[in-house]
Design a protein around this motif. Structure first.
Motif, PDB file in Angstrom:
ATOM      1  N   UNK A  47       0.849  -1.187   0.000  1.00 32.65           N
ATOM      2  CA  UNK A  47       0.000   0.000   0.000  1.00 32.65           C
ATOM      3  C   UNK A  47       0.880   1.231   0.000  1.00 32.65           C
ATOM      4  N   UNK A  48       0.626   2.153  -0.929  1.00 34.59           N
ATOM      5  CA  UNK A  48       1.417   3.374  -0.989  1.00 34.59           C
ATOM      6  C   UNK A  48       1.314   4.148   0.305  1.00 34.59           C
ATOM      7  N   UNK A  49       0.078   4.313   0.794  1.00 25.61           N
ATOM      8  CA  UNK A  49      -0.125   5.111   2.000  1.00 25.61           C
ATOM      9  C   UNK A  49       0.556   4.508   3.216  1.00 25.61           C
ATOM     10  N   UNK A  50       0.539   3.185   3.336  1.00 25.33           N
ATOM     11  CA  UNK A  50       1.027   2.546   4.556  1.00 25.33           C
ATOM     12  C   UNK A  50       2.476   2.073   4.458  1.00 25.33           C
ATOM     13  N   UNK A  51       2.815   1.347   3.396  1.00 24.00           N
ATOM     14  CA  UNK A  51       4.145   0.745   3.328  1.00 24.00           C
ATOM     15  C   UNK A  51       5.255   1.764   3.136  1.00 24.00           C
ATOM     16  N   UNK A  52       5.034   2.755   2.283  1.00 24.54           N
ATOM     17  CA  UNK A  52       6.089   3.746   2.075  1.00 24.54           C
ATOM     18  C   UNK A  52       6.295   4.574   3.337  1.00 24.54           C
ATOM     19  N   UNK A  53       5.206   4.950   3.988  1.00 19.17           N
ATOM     20  CA  UNK A  53       5.316   5.690   5.242  1.00 19.17           C
ATOM     21  C   UNK A  53       6.039   4.857   6.295  1.00 19.17           C
ATOM     22  N   UNK A  54       5.762   3.567   6.327  1.00 22.88           N
ATOM     23  CA  UNK A  54       6.398   2.684   7.296  1.00 22.88           C
ATOM     24  C   UNK A  54       7.909   2.636   7.082  1.00 22.88           C
ATOM     25  N   UNK A  55       8.326   2.513   5.826  1.00 28.09           N
ATOM     26  CA  UNK A  55       9.757   2.448   5.523  1.00 28.09           C
ATOM     27  C   UNK A  55      10.430   3.774   5.854  1.00 28.09           C
TER      28      UNK A  55
END
Length: 282
Positions: A228-236
């Motif tokens: 998920x763009x919203x979740x995975x990129x923010x997580x990284x």
């Protein structure tokens, strides 16, 4: 910005399809430009744009700068005299255009509409209620290793920071032939989250300028399973920056921009996959 007592209204992207708003504004501006330099036939490219939202029309951002590009020089061709452009990826070129705009705005006789001098009058800053945004038609390079097919993507790659166990590791831009020494676009976005996008020279007259949102176009092949763009990129990004939160001197801060997903971009911004080699626009 320096900490202050200025109250912050709710962000304008709350409760609205922000991904559609930013992508529509950027693509409209792109389509209004002449045909020269745009992809032809099977060619494709990447589009990036910096946009500004204002209190007067907070849900309709305006394009400040826009660029396309996928090229960068290999290590063997680098020059130390400043006479060649080392990195011409869309995000980097769009930022250069934005900095040129800022110099122009500050150099005018009249005050800019979106910049104002700080309380001490020593530096410029973004006006209250104004927000800076970034739109990219696809995932910035360096976010994750893209496999040949979604079925080959291991879930562990997403959970461990896109296949990179060391969140502090600097990744280079991908490419064929001569290896480049240019940082990946995601690494540059990571750096902007700490020191701002203004660069060293503008820092003498401009407070750190941070992004409020980053919007990324969806892949025409659909989202990879579990991504998920919203979740995975923010997580990284949060994981890579977590160790810096207590080490930043003023006026810098650990910026927490939000990530949004935009609709699939037009065909000229869709990268081909499979056995057919991609043709990128020069």
């Amino acid at each position: 910005m320096l900490p202050s007592s200025r109250s912050s209204p709710p962000p304008p992207w709350d409760g609205v399809p922000w991904g559609e708003a930013t992508s529509s504004a950027a693509l409209r501006h792109y389509q209004s430009l002449p045909k020269k330099g745009k992809p032809q036939g099977r060619e494709s490219t990447v589009l990036a744009a910096f946009l500004l939202s204002t209190p007067q029309d907070p849900r309709s951002p305006t394009v400040l700068s826009l660029a396309t590009g996928t090229k960068c020089l290999g290590a063997a061709r680098l020059r130390h005299h400043g006479d060649l452009v080392h990195d011409a990826h869309a995000e980097v070129v769009a930022r250069r255009a934005l900095l040129r705009l800022i110099y122009t705005e500050i150099g005018r006789n009249s005050s800019p509409d979106w910049l104002v001098t700080s309380g001490t009058g020593e530096k410029w800053r973004l006006r209250d209620g104004h927000h800076l945004h970034l739109y990219i038609t696809q995932l910035p390079c360096g976010v994750m290793p893209v496999p040949p097919s979604p079925s080959e993507l291991l879930r562990e790659q997403l959970d461990s920071g896109n296949g990179c166990s060391d969140f502090g590791f600097v990744q280079r831009k991908p490419g064929r032939g001569d290896t480049t020494l240019s940082m990946s676009c995601f690494d540059k976005i990571t750096r902007w989250s700490v020191v701002g996008i203004q660069g060293a020279l503008l820092s003498h007259i401009l407070e750190p300028l941070y992004l409020s949102t980053v919007t990324i176009g969806q892949s025409p092949n659909g989202a990879l399973e579990g991504f998920s763009i919203e979740n995975n990129i923010k997580k990284v990004l949060d994981a890579r920056l977590s160790s810096l939160s207590s080490k930043l001197p003023l006026p810098f801060k650990l910026n927490k921009q939000l990530f949004f997903e935009a609709p699939i971009p037009p065909k000229e911004f869709q990268q081909t996959s499979g056995d057919v080699p991609p043709l990128t626009c020069g």
